[in-house]
Design a protein around this motif. Structure first.
Motif, PDB file in Angstrom:
ATOM      1  N   UNK A 106     -10.831  -9.728   0.170  1.00 31.44           N
ATOM      2  CA  UNK A 106      -9.953 -10.725  -0.457  1.00 31.44           C
ATOM      3  C   UNK A 106      -9.150 -10.117  -1.587  1.00 31.44           C
ATOM      4  N   UNK A 107      -9.785  -9.237  -2.352  1.00 31.88           N
ATOM      5  CA  UNK A 107      -9.066  -8.588  -3.446  1.00 31.88           C
ATOM      6  C   UNK A 107      -7.920  -7.733  -2.910  1.00 31.88           C
ATOM      7  N   UNK A 108      -8.163  -7.041  -1.832  1.00 36.32           N
ATOM      8  CA  UNK A 108      -7.118  -6.202  -1.246  1.00 36.32           C
ATOM      9  C   UNK A 108      -5.943  -7.065  -0.764  1.00 36.32           C
ATOM     10  N   UNK A 109      -6.247  -8.209  -0.128  1.00 39.33           N
ATOM     11  CA  UNK A 109      -5.182  -9.079   0.380  1.00 39.33           C
ATOM     12  C   UNK A 109      -4.366  -9.649  -0.774  1.00 39.33           C
ATOM     13  N   UNK A 110      -5.007 -10.046  -1.849  1.00 41.71           N
ATOM     14  CA  UNK A 110      -4.282 -10.598  -2.987  1.00 41.71           C
ATOM     15  C   UNK A 110      -3.390  -9.562  -3.650  1.00 41.71           C
ATOM     16  N   UNK A 111      -3.840  -8.349  -3.751  1.00 43.85           N
ATOM     17  CA  UNK A 111      -3.015  -7.299  -4.328  1.00 43.85           C
ATOM     18  C   UNK A 111      -1.814  -7.010  -3.443  1.00 43.85           C
ATOM     19  N   UNK A 112      -2.010  -7.074  -2.134  1.00 43.70           N
ATOM     20  CA  UNK A 112      -0.887  -6.875  -1.239  1.00 43.70           C
ATOM     21  C   UNK A 112       0.110  -8.022  -1.355  1.00 43.70           C
ATOM     22  N   UNK A 113      -0.406  -9.249  -1.532  1.00 43.99           N
ATOM     23  CA  UNK A 113       0.484 -10.405  -1.651  1.00 43.99           C
ATOM     24  C   UNK A 113       1.275 -10.363  -2.945  1.00 43.99           C
ATOM     25  N   UNK A 114       0.713  -9.770  -3.986  1.00 41.87           N
ATOM     26  CA  UNK A 114       1.430  -9.702  -5.264  1.00 41.87           C
ATOM     27  C   UNK A 114       2.611  -8.739  -5.198  1.00 41.87           C
ATOM     28  N   UNK A 115       2.683  -7.903  -4.147  1.00 44.57           N
ATOM     29  CA  UNK A 115       3.772  -6.944  -3.995  1.00 44.57           C
ATOM     30  C   UNK A 115       4.699  -7.330  -2.852  1.00 44.57           C
ATOM     31  N   UNK A 116       4.750  -8.627  -2.568  1.00 43.50           N
ATOM     32  CA  UNK A 116       5.545  -9.093  -1.433  1.00 43.50           C
ATOM     33  C   UNK A 116       7.010  -9.142  -1.827  1.00 43.50           C
ATOM     34  N   UNK A 117       7.646  -8.017  -1.910  1.00 47.12           N
ATOM     35  CA  UNK A 117       9.074  -7.954  -2.179  1.00 47.12           C
ATOM     36  C   UNK A 117       9.747  -7.230  -1.023  1.00 47.12           C
ATOM     37  N   UNK A 118      10.934  -6.773  -1.239  1.00 45.70           N
ATOM     38  CA  UNK A 118      11.675  -6.126  -0.150  1.00 45.70           C
ATOM     39  C   UNK A 118      11.086  -4.778   0.240  1.00 45.70           C
ATOM     40  N   UNK A 119      10.223  -4.223  -0.605  1.00 53.62           N
ATOM     41  CA  UNK A 119       9.633  -2.921  -0.265  1.00 53.62           C
ATOM     42  C   UNK A 119       8.499  -3.039   0.719  1.00 53.62           C
ATOM     43  N   UNK A 120       7.890  -4.219   0.841  1.00 55.47           N
ATOM     44  CA  UNK A 120       6.783  -4.374   1.767  1.00 55.47           C
ATOM     45  C   UNK A 120       7.304  -4.392   3.198  1.00 55.47           C
ATOM     46  N   UNK A 121       6.584  -3.691   4.023  1.00 53.38           N
ATOM     47  CA  UNK A 121       6.934  -3.693   5.434  1.00 53.38           C
ATOM     48  C   UNK A 121       6.848  -5.112   5.975  1.00 53.38           C
ATOM     49  N   UNK A 122       7.847  -5.492   6.750  1.00 58.63           N
ATOM     50  CA  UNK A 122       7.891  -6.856   7.261  1.00 58.63           C
ATOM     51  C   UNK A 122       6.732  -7.129   8.197  1.00 58.63           C
ATOM     52  N   UNK A 123       6.422  -6.170   9.016  1.00 57.28           N
ATOM     53  CA  UNK A 123       5.291  -6.354   9.917  1.00 57.28           C
ATOM     54  C   UNK A 123       4.001  -6.504   9.124  1.00 57.28           C
ATOM     55  N   UNK A 124       3.879  -5.712   8.046  1.00 61.05           N
ATOM     56  CA  UNK A 124       2.698  -5.854   7.202  1.00 61.05           C
ATOM     57  C   UNK A 124       2.701  -7.220   6.507  1.00 61.05           C
ATOM     58  N   UNK A 125       3.859  -7.682   6.096  1.00 57.96           N
ATOM     59  CA  UNK A 125       3.945  -9.004   5.473  1.00 57.96           C
ATOM     60  C   UNK A 125       3.506 -10.091   6.450  1.00 57.96           C
ATOM     61  N   UNK A 126       3.882  -9.960   7.690  1.00 62.43           N
ATOM     62  CA  UNK A 126       3.450 -10.936   8.688  1.00 62.43           C
ATOM     63  C   UNK A 126       1.947 -10.902   8.852  1.00 62.43           C
TER      64      UNK A 126
END
Length: 1493
Positions: free
Chosen positions: A608-628
């Motif tokens: 859960x901690x890993x997912x939240x940290x990834x969600x906090x970086x949801x900008x244009x730099x995040x891979x779209x597939x990873x965002x999905x």
């Protein structure tokens, strides 16, 4: 010892092996995602890097020290460990009874007690098997052969060893059973598995992995007394009276670290031992009482328990004991207590020593080479694999190895180079620092999910190192959090892998639980401990799919999520491994956390901690597939969290507070129930400080009411939902793009977008890093197709693809033009494109022009004889249509046919140029043409002409190469037949030239034969050589060739007669008079050849050198001209030689300083004994000229090597050569020279005879000699200008010698024939020299008259001399005439007789002994010489060189030619046998142009 199983190991199938290209290898995650559909079906795969990818080994070898794990192979396998545990329990049971367990042998095999016990239990127990007599059935199941009464042996062993234990396990009160052993039984040494637990290595990472991440708990330390540390057995046996034991010292507590996972399985240490110690130390207990009867009597029969010190009478036990046990004895209460203790969790123990990489390698190589008794590199991998699985499945062989596993790369350094590391990387290896396949980079790359975990987790984000040896293994396991893993073998021997696909993980777990349930009872998470292995064949037999591979150095092995894998090392090697996670792993990761929660297993990190940290970086730099992927995972997470918080709220939990769980260590925020790492929320209670539980276990924290609990949260739900919305927005941008692309791809004709819009969408996908979906690939494909269509359309319109040649319009084979149908399809394709192309209308116009061309072509091809001009014009028109037109082929065929027919017609008109190659070329061209009537007819005519021409060419060649050769008439007949063929035939023309040459040669040969002149050798040789080169039978050739051969043989014979051994002169040079007097052998052949070349350049009338003479002789028309040429040369020879003599004589007489003189062949000054040549009058040192052939003889003339040209054979050896040459009837320069030599010799003889008749002249000469001055040679004692020399050989002085005598003497020396007159003349002249009587210092003594007479006789019987030594000729010669021979008949009779045809008439002379005596007598004066009366009977010999033979019998021969003259046979070189059998024709008859002088 025998094996447990007789079945041999069968290797599983191989896993896939991938070999990426350099382009594919550039992006590891893209390549792994590409191969995932194939590789995840096998669980593992192997990747071979491209050739040339060899990273340097960067580990610090010197500082790498590690303590390996100890692995006993037969304890690794699950089923084998179950058997060992069972045997240890049996051994412990009997050991506590004072007996030693020995395993019996059955059929020379160790009895499998575990299998026997299991089969008996499966059949209903001992009583049921005995009652139903199933022991034979059990024997069969155990693999024993039937019919050998094995069942009874099994019953006996079971009843003796296993039955008491089983009764004890059922709770029966069996006291002290007896165990009797056979002497053949094998002692069983217990493995003591619970006593050998893993000593965990010190933690080297800040955040550890698996259970090692947790700090040691109090329950992990157990106390061990000194008594327990002593060697086993440590129980006591007592008998008789009580012996007081000393009071024990203070108990020494020894900390022993064990595996923490097994903590919950350990029970507190019982206080029985403490009670026993208390009892023993109790002073009130002064004696032992039997606990059965309560009496303390008969102490000698009282047994003391070595466990609790309770006492029992031997007769009170059931059944009673008759003897005291020899070993330790335990009472029934202690026995039950010891045997019922739960098993301790199994783990590896650490080795007792520390290794460096070098020392470990030496140990590993030594172990393998000793085990297999061969060098380590020669052991096959298959043999190691089979031996490994044999060893792990046997209980008889204990093989122990060591494995350096889980060595932290953070401390010792990775095998891959890293930035800032201690390893210095060379410039050419810097690419490995940033390579995605560098295991230090792979977990933290952008495509890896683990890069969002801040902690450095050893083994997951930081690689672990593995140093293996032969048989060291890694057991069945899956990676933490079911992640990917990648292993790279840096160097060393291979590592063998076995893998199970992720979908079969539960199947493997079920099979192992089924086959070894005892292990899972004590360790439910056994498969997570990496301590258990099971034979792949066993798993495959139960339906588990397994794949294998051998990982060699420089290769990667990748394991996929939840894929069980195991393996072992083939030998000493060094590997490195790390974990990584891709976005497709995220659902599996959440499932793994739920699975860990059910097993109460620690988490390595908080999902859960890993997912939240990834969600906090949801900008244009995040891979779209990873965002999905994050959006999907976060949706599940929030739904579950909302549900759990609602559940807690309904429980009555009212307190809540925010907790910064991401700042706490993992061990401080773990659920005390399931040990899950909490992050989003947790429950705490004031009654349990330091403890918390997850919301799944809200009721398991404490017994307090819910109102006392506190909800600790990291984020409120109001904070979590915006985070998910940001991720959703990032993912939805991709969704909008997908919708827009879909609309464009499905747009109708009137709503099509331009090509530029499609390109912009592709660029947007690349900038925003949209996933590589099918839609994006379709968009790229459509865009690429549209761009290609635009390019092709542009090329078609501007004519860039025009590649036809002007002649015939032939295409280049490298171009593939569109066909008409393809053009139509291309136009339709442009119409169907989802975008508009501006070239589409222009292509429609091109298609219209193509249709018009096709119509015109069909009309032209329908004509019978289309015009070549019209065909070419239509083909030229096609040049503007860049389309593959089907009519072009027919048009070209018709054009090629017309051109070919024109070529055939033109060749037929010019037969002189129609050769075989032209016909073949035309036929080959015609074969390649399309079928047509005119072409076929022309082909038939050409083929017929070619066949006939080839036939006559071969026949002409055979006629010329035939052996024997054909005559001219045969060839002429063949040429008459060839004349009718209208073609150019080289062999037939050559045959015609050959016939013409043969005719010309025959005519020339006939002219030569009928001309009446003797042929010259050069003409004859040239004629023969030309005849041999003509491949025709020529009749005169054999005779002419034989004639040439005879001439060559004659020349060889003449050379042997005249030439000296290794002579530098040619035969012609010896026989001809010398053109240059004084030219000796010291003049090199090269100089003479050079002089000859210079002479050849002079006027042909001059005779300055031998080549001039030879050319003049060859060009002479007859013998007379040849004789005249030789006479001229003779005159020049005499003049030059006389001048040379005078020059040399004057040089010696007039020289004032002898030191300045240059004489001899060495061109040095005279000194000492000198020799003077009687011919050239030059002086020579004796040391320079004296040899075997040059030594001066007494009273003989001496000639220097320069003047000695030949052997000077006697005249009787020379005359046969001339006679044989006359029979050959061929003129050659050597023959003319020999004839001239003989005539010159005869003339010289006559001149000598005439000079002898002039005795007065000789006397006068003698007087002049007497009054002349002495010669130039001083006496041996005389010195001239300090140079002393003298003549060692007497020489005729030139002073006082008349020119006639000097010329006569010189010519005699020049003659290349040995004549007695020459030596006699020399002696006559030398005797007239006054010095002949006074010169006493001569080195040679005078010869006696007898010696002179003997020498004269040896030289062929020379005529006698007068008293003055002057030559005295015969009487006939004195009178200057010869008398005619008297015939017995009158002259008229002779005339009649001469008219009659007759053959040879050899005659014999009358006996003339008296006349011979008369002629041989010496006369006092010349005036007294007169003819005898008997001389009238002699006939004169017609030979001009008559030798006037003497003797009782002289043979004659008459010429059979026109002259019919008589000759002495010896004078003409004819033997008596030849004169009798063959015709003789003299030289006057054979050579009409020869005139006798």
């Amino acid at each position: 010892m025998t094996q447990l199983r007789t079945n041999e190991f069968i290797a599983p199938p191989e896993c896939p092996v991938f070999e990426p290209s350099w382009e594919e290898f550039a992006d590891p995650f893209a390549y792994i995602n590409k191969i995932r559909p194939i590789a995840e079906k096998t669980g593992i795969c192997k990747v071979r890097p491209p050739k040339g990818w060899q990273p340097p080994f960067a580990c610090d070898v010197d500082s790498l020290h590690f303590t390996p794990r100890i692995q006993r192979l037969n304890e690794l396998e699950a089923q084998t460990r179950v058997k060992l545990n069972f045997l240890d329990q049996i051994a412990k049971f009997w050991e506590l009874q004072g007996c030693t367990l020995k395993i019996p042998h059955v059929e020379r095999k160790i009895l499998d007690l575990y299998q026997l016990n299991k089969l008996v239990n499966d059949e209903g127990g001992f009583d049921a098997v005995c009652r139903e007599r199933r022991w034979s059935k059990i024997a069969l199941k155990m693999g024993f052969a039937p019919g050998k009464a094995i069942g009874s042996h099994l019953r006996s062993h079971y009843e003796r060893i296993l039955y008491p234990y089983n009764l004890f396990q059922t709770g029966a009160n069996l006291l002290k059973p007896t165990l009797t052993n056979d002497t053949k039984d094998t002692d069983y040494i217990p493995h003591d598995l619970p006593q050998r637990q893993s000593v965990q290595p010190l933690e080297t990472c800040s955040v550890a992995r698996r259970a090692k991440r947790m700090r040691a708990e109090e329950g992990c330390m157990k106390t061990v007394t000194e008594e327990d540390c002593e060697n086993r057995p440590n129980l006591r046996r007592r008998m008789g009276s009580y012996v007081a034991k000393p009071e024990p010292q203070a108990v020494k507590v020894l900390p022993v670290q064990v595996k923490q996972e097994a903590t919950e399985h350990e029970e507190p240490i019982t206080s029985d031992k403490e009670n026993m110690l208390t009892k023993k130390n109790d002073p009130t207990v002064d004696q032992y009482m039997c606990l059965v009867c309560g009496s303390g009597s008969e102490e000698d029969r009282l047994l003391l328990c070595d466990g609790c010190d309770d006492s029992y009478h031997t007769f009170c036990l059931i059944p009673p004991l008759h003897d005291v046990p020899k070993g330790d004895w335990r009472c029934p209460k202690c026995l039950a207590q010891e045997c019922c203790k739960p098993q301790v969790a199994f783990g590896f123990e650490q080795a007792g020593r520390d290794y460096s990489l070098r020392t470990f390698g030496d140990m590993a190589d030594s172990f393998k080479s000793d085990y297999f008794n061969m060098p380590v590199h020669m052991v096959p991998t298959e043999l190691v694999e089979k031996e490994f699985w044999r060893l792990v499945s046997t209980i008889e062989e204990d093989v122990t190895v060591e494995y350096g596993a889980d060595i932290a790369s953070k401390e010792f350094g990775s095998g891959f180079p890293i930035r800032g590391g201690r390893f210095q990387v060379s410039p050419e290896d810097e690419d490995y620092l940033s390579s995605g396949w560098n295991l230090n980079n792979m977990p933290v790359m952008d495509s890896s999910v683990l890069t969002h975990i801040t902690a450095d987790i050893c083994g997951m984000k930081l690689p672990w190192l593995y140093v293996g040896m032969c048989f060291s293994s890694f057991c069945w396991h899956i990676e933490d959090h079911w992640s990917y893993s990648i292993n790279y073998l840096h160097w060393g021997e291979p590592k063998t892998w076995y893998g199970v696909p992720g979908y079969a993980a539960e199947k493997l777990e079920w099979v192992m639980r089924k086959l070894a349930p005892e292990l899972f009872e004590s360790q439910p998470d056994l498969l997570h401990q990496l301590v258990t292995i099971m034979n792949p064949n066993t798993l495959m037999n139960h339906g588990v799919p397994i794949y294998r591979t051998n990982q060699c150095s420089g290769e990667f092995v990748i394991t996929f999520p939840r894929a069980y894998h195991s393996g072992f090392n083939q030998g000493f090697n060094f590997a490195e491994a790390v974990n990584f996670c891709t976005m497709d792993w995220m659902p599996m990761g959440r499932m793994c956390v739920d699975h860990y929660r059910q097993l109460n297993r620690y988490c390595v990190f908080s999902h859960d901690e890993m997912v939240c940290k990834m969600a906090s970086k949801a900008d244009t730099t995040m891979d779209v597939a990873l965002a999905s992927a994050v959006q999907r995972d976060m949706t599940v997470m929030l739904q579950e969290e909302d549900k759990l918080r609602d559940k807690v709220s309904k429980m009555g939990v009212q307190r809540s507070q925010q907790a910064e769980y991401d700042l706490l260590p993992d061990e401080e925020r773990q659920c005390s129930k399931c040990r899950t790492t909490c992050y989003l929320s947790a429950l705490t209670c004031p009654c349990s400080p330091g403890q918390l539980v997850c919301l799944h276990h809200a009721h398991d924290l404490c017994s307090c009411t819910s109102s006392e609990l506190t909800l600790n949260y990291r984020f409120t739900m109001a904070e979590l939902y915006p985070m998910m919305e940001a991720v959703t927005l990032r993912a939805e941008s991709y969704t909008y793009w997908v919708s827009h692309v879909s609309d464009i791809l499905e747009a109708k004709q009137d709503k099509k977008s331009g090509l530029e819009e499609l390109r912009s969408l592709v660029v947007e996908a690349e900038v925003k890093r949209f996933p590589q979906s099918d839609l994006l690939r379709q968009l790229r494909t459509v865009t690429l197709d549209a761009e290609k269509c635009a390019v092709v359309a542009q090329q078609l319109l501007i004519g860039k693809r025009q590649t036809r040649y002007r002649s015939g319009g032939r295409k280049s084979q490298s171009q593939n033009l569109l066909t008409v149908e393809e053009l139509r399809s291309f136009v339709r394709q442009l119409h169907n494109l989802p975008c508009s192309i501006r070239q589409a209308p222009l292509l429609k116009d091109l298609l219209t022009r193509v249709d018009d061309f096709q119509q015109s072509s069909e009309q032209l091809l329908s004509d019978e004889a289309p015009s070549p001009v019209a065909l070419q014009g239509l083909l030229d028109l096609s040049l503007g249509l860049d389309v593959e037109l089907p009519q072009l082929a027919l048009l070209r065929e018709r054009l090629e046919q017309a051109r070919w027919l024109d070529g055939v017609k033109g060749a037929s008109v010019r037969p002189h140029s129609l050769c075989l190659d032209t016909m073949r070329r035309l036929i080959d061209q015609g074969v390649g043409l399309a079928p047509h009537g005119s072409v076929e007819r022309a082909m038939a005519r050409l083929q017929e002409l070619l066949t006939m021409s080839e036939h006559w060419e071969e026949r002409a060649l055979r006629l010329m190469e035939a052996r024997p050769r054909h005559c001219v008439e045969t060839l002429v007949e063949a040429l008459q037949e060839v004349a009718s063929i209208p073609a150019y035939l080289p062999n037939c023309l050559l045959l015609k030239d050959t016939v013409d040459q043969a005719k010309d040669w025959l005519q020339e040969a006939e002219t030569l034969q009928l001309g009446g002149r003797i042929p010259v050798l050069d003409t004859l040789t040239d004629l023969v050589s030309r005849a041999k080169a003509i491949p025709v039978w020529l009749d005169p050739l054999a005779r002419l060739d034989s004639l040439v051969f005879d001439v060559q043989a004659w020349k060889e014979s003449a050379a042997k007669t005249f030439l000296m051994k290794n002579s530098a002169y040619s035969l012609l040079e010896v026989l001809c008079p010398r053109c240059e007097a004084g030219t000796g052998p010291q003049q090199s052949k090269f100089k003479r050849a050079k002089d000859a070349a210079q002479c050849s350049e002079r006027n042909s009338a001059r005779l300055d050198c031998l080549s001039d003479v030879e050319r003049a002789l060859s060009e002479s028309k007859d013998s007379a001209s040849a004789m005249a040429t030789l006479a001229e040369v003779r005159q020049k020879e005499m003049e030059s030689l006389l001048a040379l003599r005078a020059s040399n004589e004057s040089k010696l007489l007039l020289a004032g300083d002898c030191g300045a003189l240059r004489v001899c062949v060495c061109h040095k000054a005279p000194s000492g004994a000198m020799l003077q040549c009687d011919l050239c009058r030059d002086a020579f040192h004796r040391s320079c000229v004296l040899g075997s052939n040059q030594d001066p003889l007494p009273n003989q003339a001496w000639v220097c090597p320069q003047c000695q040209l030949s052997e000077k054979p006697p005249l009787d050896r020379v005359l046969p050569l001339l006679a044989s040459l006359q029979r050959i009837r061929v003129r050659l320069p050597e023959g003319d020279a020999l004839r001239f030599l003989i005539e010159r010799t005869v003339r010289w003889q006559h001149r000598v005879q005439q000079a002898s008749a002039e005795g007065v002249a000789v006397t006068t000469s003698n007087q002049r000699w007497a009054s002349s001055s002495p010669t130039w040679a001083p006496s041996p004692t005389q010195e001239t200008n300090s140079m002393s020399f003298y003549t060692a050989h007497q020489c005729i002085p030139l002073q006082g010698l008349s020119p006639e005598l000097e010329e006569l003497m010189v010519e005699g020396f020049l003659l290349q024939v040995t004549l007695p007159e020459t030596q006699q003349l020399y002696r006559s002249l030398i005797k007239l020299d006054p010095r002949h009587h006074h010169h006493t210092d001569s080195p040679f003594p005078q010869h006696s008259a007898e010696q002179d007479q003997h020498q004269q006789n040896s030289q062929g019987g020379s005529p006698p001399h007068n008293q003055n030594g002057v030559f005295c000729p015969k009487k006939e010669a004195v009178n200057g005439k010869r008398t005619k021979r008297h015939m017995e008949e009158e002259s008229s009779e002779r005339k009649d007789k001469a008219k009659k045809p007759r053959k040879k008439k050899p005659k014999l002379n009358k006996e003339r002994s008296q006349e011979a005596k008369g002629t041989s007598s010496l006369t006092a004066t010349h005036s007294d010489l007169s003819l005898s009366d008997s001389d009238e009977d002699f006939t004169l010999c017609a030979a001009p060189w008559c030798r006037e033979p003497e003797g009782k019998q002289v043979n004659w021969v008459q010429c059979d030619g026109s002259c019919q003259q008589w000759f002495h046979q010896v004078c003409v070189g004819v033997s008596a046998e030849q004169a009798e059998k063959e015709d003789y024709i003299c030289i006057s008859c054979t050579q009409p142009d020869h005139t006798r002088e």
